[in-house]
Design a protein around this motif. Structure first.
Motif, PDB file in Angstrom:
ATOM      1  N   MET A  84       7.218  13.214   7.602  1.00  0.00           N
ATOM      2  CA  MET A  84       6.630  14.027   8.751  1.00  0.00           C
ATOM      3  C   MET A  84       5.484  13.146   9.719  1.00  0.00           C
ATOM      4  SD  MET A  84       3.832  16.465   7.091  1.00  0.00           S
ATOM      5  CE  MET A  84       4.891  17.210   5.748  1.00  0.00           C
ATOM      6  N   GLY A  85       5.150  12.154   9.124  1.00  0.00           N
ATOM      7  CA  GLY A  85       4.313  11.316  10.006  1.00  0.00           C
ATOM      8  C   GLY A  85       2.929  12.167  10.075  1.00  0.00           C
ATOM      9  N   VAL A  86       1.896  11.370  10.771  1.00  0.00           N
ATOM     10  CA  VAL A  86       0.607  12.028  11.227  1.00  0.00           C
ATOM     11  C   VAL A  86       0.736  13.189  12.094  1.00  0.00           C
ATOM     12  CG1 VAL A  86      -1.611  11.775  12.362  1.00  0.00           C
ATOM     13  CG2 VAL A  86      -0.564   9.643  11.019  1.00  0.00           C
ATOM     14  N   ALA A  87       1.951  13.231  12.916  1.00  0.00           N
ATOM     15  CA  ALA A  87       2.230  14.245  13.775  1.00  0.00           C
ATOM     16  C   ALA A  87       2.424  15.537  12.949  1.00  0.00           C
ATOM     17  CB  ALA A  87       3.367  14.024  14.636  1.00  0.00           C
ATOM     18  N   GLY A  88       3.307  15.647  11.900  1.00  0.00           N
ATOM     19  CA  GLY A  88       3.671  16.658  11.224  1.00  0.00           C
ATOM     20  C   GLY A  88       2.531  16.963  10.346  1.00  0.00           C
ATOM     21  N   ALA A  89       1.759  16.232   9.860  1.00  0.00           N
ATOM     22  CA  ALA A  89       0.591  16.544   9.122  1.00  0.00           C
ATOM     23  C   ALA A  89      -0.457  17.150   9.596  1.00  0.00           C
ATOM     24  CB  ALA A  89      -0.030  15.180   8.416  1.00  0.00           C
ATOM     25  N   ARG A 117       0.861  -1.355  -0.030  1.00  0.00           N
ATOM     26  CA  ARG A 117       0.157   0.165   0.049  1.00  0.00           C
ATOM     27  C   ARG A 117       0.778   1.255  -0.022  1.00  0.00           C
ATOM     28  NH1 ARG A 117      -4.043   0.378   5.153  1.00  0.00           N
ATOM     29  NH2 ARG A 117      -2.003  -0.252   5.932  1.00  0.00           N
ATOM     30  N   LYS A 118       2.323   1.275   0.279  1.00  0.00           N
ATOM     31  CA  LYS A 118       2.977   2.382   0.183  1.00  0.00           C
ATOM     32  C   LYS A 118       4.060   2.447  -1.010  1.00  0.00           C
ATOM     33  CE  LYS A 118       2.867   2.444   5.394  1.00  0.00           C
ATOM     34  NZ  LYS A 118       1.759   1.467   5.233  1.00  0.00           N
ATOM     35  N   VAL A 119       4.409   3.460  -1.252  1.00  0.00           N
ATOM     36  CA  VAL A 119       5.278   3.853  -2.467  1.00  0.00           C
ATOM     37  C   VAL A 119       6.685   3.847  -2.180  1.00  0.00           C
ATOM     38  CG1 VAL A 119       3.518   4.984  -3.765  1.00  0.00           C
ATOM     39  CG2 VAL A 119       5.078   6.255  -2.248  1.00  0.00           C
ATOM     40  N   HIS A 120       7.104   3.917  -0.971  1.00  0.00           N
ATOM     41  CA  HIS A 120       8.633   3.933  -0.669  1.00  0.00           C
ATOM     42  C   HIS A 120       9.089   2.547  -0.669  1.00  0.00           C
ATOM     43  CE1 HIS A 120       6.851   3.362   3.480  1.00  0.00           C
ATOM     44  NE2 HIS A 120       7.987   2.907   3.665  1.00  0.00           N
ATOM     45  N   GLU A 121      10.291   2.456  -0.968  1.00  0.00           N
ATOM     46  CA  GLU A 121      10.936   1.076  -1.215  1.00  0.00           C
ATOM     47  C   GLU A 121      11.840   0.683  -0.154  1.00  0.00           C
ATOM     48  OE1 GLU A 121      12.914   1.607  -4.866  1.00  0.00           O
ATOM     49  OE2 GLU A 121      11.106   1.493  -6.100  1.00  0.00           O
ATOM     50  N   ARG A 122      12.091   1.462   1.053  1.00  0.00           N
ATOM     51  CA  ARG A 122      13.060   1.061   1.957  1.00  0.00           C
ATOM     52  C   ARG A 122      12.492   1.554   3.182  1.00  0.00           C
ATOM     53  NH1 ARG A 122      17.996   5.390   0.680  1.00  0.00           N
ATOM     54  NH2 ARG A 122      16.738   7.382   1.243  1.00  0.00           N
ATOM     55  N   PRO A 123      12.743   0.961   4.551  1.00  0.00           N
ATOM     56  CA  PRO A 123      12.261   1.563   5.715  1.00  0.00           C
ATOM     57  C   PRO A 123      12.808   2.926   6.034  1.00  0.00           C
ATOM     58  CG  PRO A 123      13.394  -0.690   6.048  1.00  0.00           C
ATOM     59  CD  PRO A 123      13.608  -0.163   4.576  1.00  0.00           C
ATOM     60  N   THR A 124      11.654   3.834   6.312  1.00  0.00           N
ATOM     61  CA  THR A 124      12.007   5.083   6.590  1.00  0.00           C
ATOM     62  C   THR A 124      11.457   5.743   7.969  1.00  0.00           C
ATOM     63  OG1 THR A 124      11.762   5.293   4.271  1.00  0.00           O
ATOM     64  CG2 THR A 124      11.637   7.584   5.420  1.00  0.00           C
ATOM     65  N   PRO A 125      12.421   6.382   8.733  1.00  0.00           N
ATOM     66  CA  PRO A 125      11.797   6.961   9.939  1.00  0.00           C
ATOM     67  C   PRO A 125      10.876   7.735   9.804  1.00  0.00           C
ATOM     68  CG  PRO A 125      14.261   6.905   9.807  1.00  0.00           C
ATOM     69  CD  PRO A 125      13.627   6.770   8.470  1.00  0.00           C
ATOM     70  N   THR A 126       9.945   7.961  10.785  1.00  0.00           N
ATOM     71  CA  THR A 126       8.843   9.038  10.786  1.00  0.00           C
ATOM     72  C   THR A 126       9.127  10.038  11.989  1.00  0.00           C
ATOM     73  OG1 THR A 126       6.675   9.206  10.812  1.00  0.00           O
ATOM     74  CG2 THR A 126       7.204   7.425  12.047  1.00  0.00           C
ATOM     75  N   LEU A 127       7.979  10.539  12.483  1.00  0.00           N
ATOM     76  CA  LEU A 127       8.021  11.411  13.511  1.00  0.00           C
ATOM     77  C   LEU A 127       8.760  12.858  13.098  1.00  0.00           C
ATOM     78  CD1 LEU A 127       9.027   9.293  16.711  1.00  0.00           C
ATOM     79  CD2 LEU A 127       6.757   9.923  15.797  1.00  0.00           C
ATOM     80  N   GLY A 128       8.680  13.073  11.746  1.00  0.00           N
ATOM     81  CA  GLY A 128       9.197  14.492  11.485  1.00  0.00           C
ATOM     82  C   GLY A 128       8.427  15.688  12.188  1.00  0.00           C
ATOM     83  N   GLY A 129       7.251  15.413  12.635  1.00  0.00           N
ATOM     84  CA  GLY A 129       6.468  16.394  13.237  1.00  0.00           C
ATOM     85  C   GLY A 129       7.047  17.158  14.229  1.00  0.00           C
ATOM     86  N   LEU A 130       7.879  16.317  15.006  1.00  0.00           N
ATOM     87  CA  LEU A 130       8.599  16.991  16.296  1.00  0.00           C
ATOM     88  C   LEU A 130       9.600  17.946  15.933  1.00  0.00           C
ATOM     89  CD1 LEU A 130       9.718  13.627  18.418  1.00  0.00           C
ATOM     90  CD2 LEU A 130       8.306  15.660  19.152  1.00  0.00           C
ATOM     91  N   ALA A 131      10.340  17.735  14.848  1.00  0.00           N
ATOM     92  CA  ALA A 131      11.188  19.021  14.476  1.00  0.00           C
ATOM     93  C   ALA A 131      10.320  20.190  14.019  1.00  0.00           C
ATOM     94  CB  ALA A 131      12.159  18.507  13.254  1.00  0.00           C
TER      95      ALA A 131
END
Length: 243
Positions: free
Chosen positions: A224-229, A38-52
């Motif tokens: 950014m994750g749900v937090a950033g959005a 269901r996702k378009v990225h091809e490698r594991p990617t960290p999230t939580l960018g909304g914290l920054a």
């Protein structure tokens, strides 16, 4: 424009500098989005960018509160800090969802709490313009409810666009820049008082997106994750409400 340029730089630089730290933190707590059909990225990617992004918002508001140019926006009102408080709650709700999926009713309740705090601090939609029909002024009892609905709508609208690298941040950057120019023009025409924080919140939204995008361009090093959005949706809701 000098003061706004400083706030833009503070928001962008703080977000840019914090994002690598948040990325390492996300990896440490296993907040990593793994590829699936269901996702378009091809490698594991960290999230939580909304914290920054939240760090960029707090830093920008703190600097603005110390600048003479923005005295009228911070004197005698809690609106700017209402945006910060609402942002803290939105990011907290999003982080929980990023770490362990929250049910839709639970996530909606968290968003409503954030919006309610925003309204309680004075960021409330008292009227809005309907094209070709003029201005609709809401009864005082209805204004907080409409405010909550608008914040929830905007937060989820941004969250739904966050499906491709750089998409949500790019859209909000463009929207925030356009709304900043619009509200600044209203100020120049004498239609927006100097105490209105709409232009300030708009330029902060632009700044956090500018700071985050270099890390989020394809192939993204962090999401950014749900937090950033949700945070970006709150910022855009806040600026449109007050203007």
């Amino acid at each position: 424009m000098g003061g706004y340029s400083i706030i833009l730089a503070v928001a962008a630089f703080t977000t840019f500098a914090l994002t690598p730290l948040v990325r390492r933190f996300a990896i440490r707590v296993h907040a990593v989005v793994r590829p699936d059909p269901r996702k378009v990225h091809e490698r594991p990617t960290p999230t939580l960018g909304g914290l920054a992004m939240l760090g960029g918002l707090v830093a920008a508001m703190a600097v603005a509160s110390q600048m003479d140019q923005f005295d009228a926006m911070f004197s005698g009102t809690g609106e700017p800090w209402g945006v910060v408080l609402g942002g803290l709650v939105m990011v907290a709700v999003g982080m929980v969802d990023d770490l362990r999926e929250v049910s839709p009713p639970g996530k909606l309740a968290g968003q409503a709490l954030s919006a309610s705090l925003l309204a309680a601090m004075g960021v409330t939609m008292f009227h809005f313009r309907i094209p070709f029909l003029g201005i609709f002024v809401m009864p005082p009892d209805l204004a907080p409810l409409v405010t909550v609905l608008w914040v929830v709508l905007m937060a989820n609208a941004v969250n739904l666009t966050d499906g491709l690298d750089g998409l949500a941040a790019g859209i909000v950057l463009a929207a925030g820049a356009a709304f900043f120019l619009y509200s600044d023009r209203l100020f120049d025409e004498g239609l927006l008082p100097g105490s209105n924080m709409g232009p300030l919140v708009s330029i902060v939204a632009v700044g956090v997106c500018l700071g985050f995008l270099p890390h989020n361009f394809h192939p993204a090093r962090i999401f950014m994750g749900v937090a950033g959005a949700l945070l970006l949706g709150l910022l855009m809701a806040s600026t449109t409400i007050v203007v």
